[in-house]
Write an enzyme that holds these catalytic residues in place. Structure first.
Site, PDB file in Angstrom:
ATOM      1  CG  ASP A 151      -2.021   1.048   1.138  1.00 41.48           C
ATOM      2  OD1 ASP A 151      -2.160   1.694   0.068  1.00 41.48           O
ATOM      3  OD2 ASP A 151      -2.733   1.229   2.131  1.00 41.48           O
ATOM      4  CG  ASN A 204       0.235   4.060   3.923  1.00 42.28           C
ATOM      5  OD1 ASN A 204      -0.344   4.585   4.865  1.00 42.28           O
ATOM      6  ND2 ASN A 204      -0.365   3.227   3.098  1.00 42.28           N
ATOM      7  CG  ASP A 259      -1.195   2.251   7.385  1.00 37.52           C
ATOM      8  OD1 ASP A 259      -1.113   1.985   8.594  1.00 37.52           O
ATOM      9  OD2 ASP A 259      -1.957   3.116   6.941  1.00 37.52           O
TER      10      ASP A 259
END
Length: 277
Positions: free
Chosen positions: A199, A204, A218
């Site tokens: 991700d 992030n 994350d």
């Protein structure tokens, strides 16, 4: 950010389990994901991710495993606690240096943020050992997930668009049928395997005030996959966060040429896979 994920823009009810975990420290909501999960800062040195209800895309125990595995190699949050009780699950981690690449500081300097997004992703891919990684994020797994969701349709509590019908996909893909998608995903480009973030969108990636990449957060679906599975979406996320014109900065800082036909095919493929799976 994904178009449906953002910092909360209004009052947020603090779940009782988060109040307990705070142990008297200030609780500040900092993020709401597209499934309704929330992230809170606890005092100055901890964060807690919280989600209520079951969903196959939310598994904090699996994320904790990945953080513990990656921690000796790269800068990721240290796991302090992971738990589940009733409908609640949570993950408490130690804060690491830097702020999100979608903080006001970096929204005001998108060129530098996009460059650090590329540099940070290249560091992750170059550092994490593929042969030692026990986790996968393969095309086959993700295509199977797409087929499962298409067959089942949206279920109770499944509020995330982008997986079940063409009208829910990103604008680039809404002209495709389910069969079009299947045909495209069956033509997988040759693999260039690394350990992917899973991700790798701008929110992030962490950057300090001097403009230096400091770490990733994350990593709940970290695993071995083609580097372009991360790279194509990392660059795409600059459009959602900063507007058009910054994708090339990600690719250049990462150190790839994204203008040839091979790269263009990989970018199209992995963006479609991201959207539908």
């Amino acid at each position: 950010m994904h178009p449906l994920a953002a910092a909360p823009d209004g009052p947020v009810a603090i779940p009782p389990v988060v109040e307990r975990l705070a142990a008297g420290d200030a609780v500040t909501p900092v993020w709401r994901n597209e499934l309704g999960g929330l992230t809170f800062r606890l005092g100055d040195d901890r964060y807690v991710k919280w989600f209520a209800g079951g969903h196959p895309e939310i598994d904090f125990a699996a994320e904790a495993e990945r953080l513990v595995w990656a921690g000796p190699f790269v800068t990721v949050p240290e796991v302090l606690e992971v738990g589940r009780a009733g409908d609640d699950q949570w993950l408490v981690t130690a804060a690491i240096a830097g702020g999100s690449a979608v903080s006001p500081r970096w929204l005001a300097d998108p060129q530098r943020a996009a460059e650090e997004l590329g540099r940070g992703l290249r560091m992750l891919h170059d550092t994490l050992p593929v042969a030692a990684c026990p986790f996968t994020w393969s095309v086959e797994e993700r295509v199977a997930r797409f087929e499962e969701r298409v067959a089942a349709g949206p279920g109770p509590g499944d509020t995330r668009p982008g997986n079940t019908t063409p009208t829910d996909w990103m604008p680039e893909h809404r002209g495709l049928s389910i069969e079009n998608v299947r045909e495209t995903l069956n033509r997988m480009p040759p693999l260039d395997l690394v350990v992917c973030h899973g991700d790798a969108c701008a929110p992030n990636t962490l950057i300090d005030d001097s403009g230096r990449f400091t770490g990733h957060v994350d990593l709940g679906i970290l695993g071995v996959a083609d580097r372009w599975a991360d790279l194509a979406v990392a660059a795409w996320s600059t459009v959602w966060n900063y507007g058009p014109g910054y994708e090339s900065a990600v690719y250049a800082a990462y150190g790839v040429e994204a203008g040839d036909a091979d790269a263009a095919e990989r970018i199209r493929y992995y963006r479609l896979l991201w959207d539908v799976s």
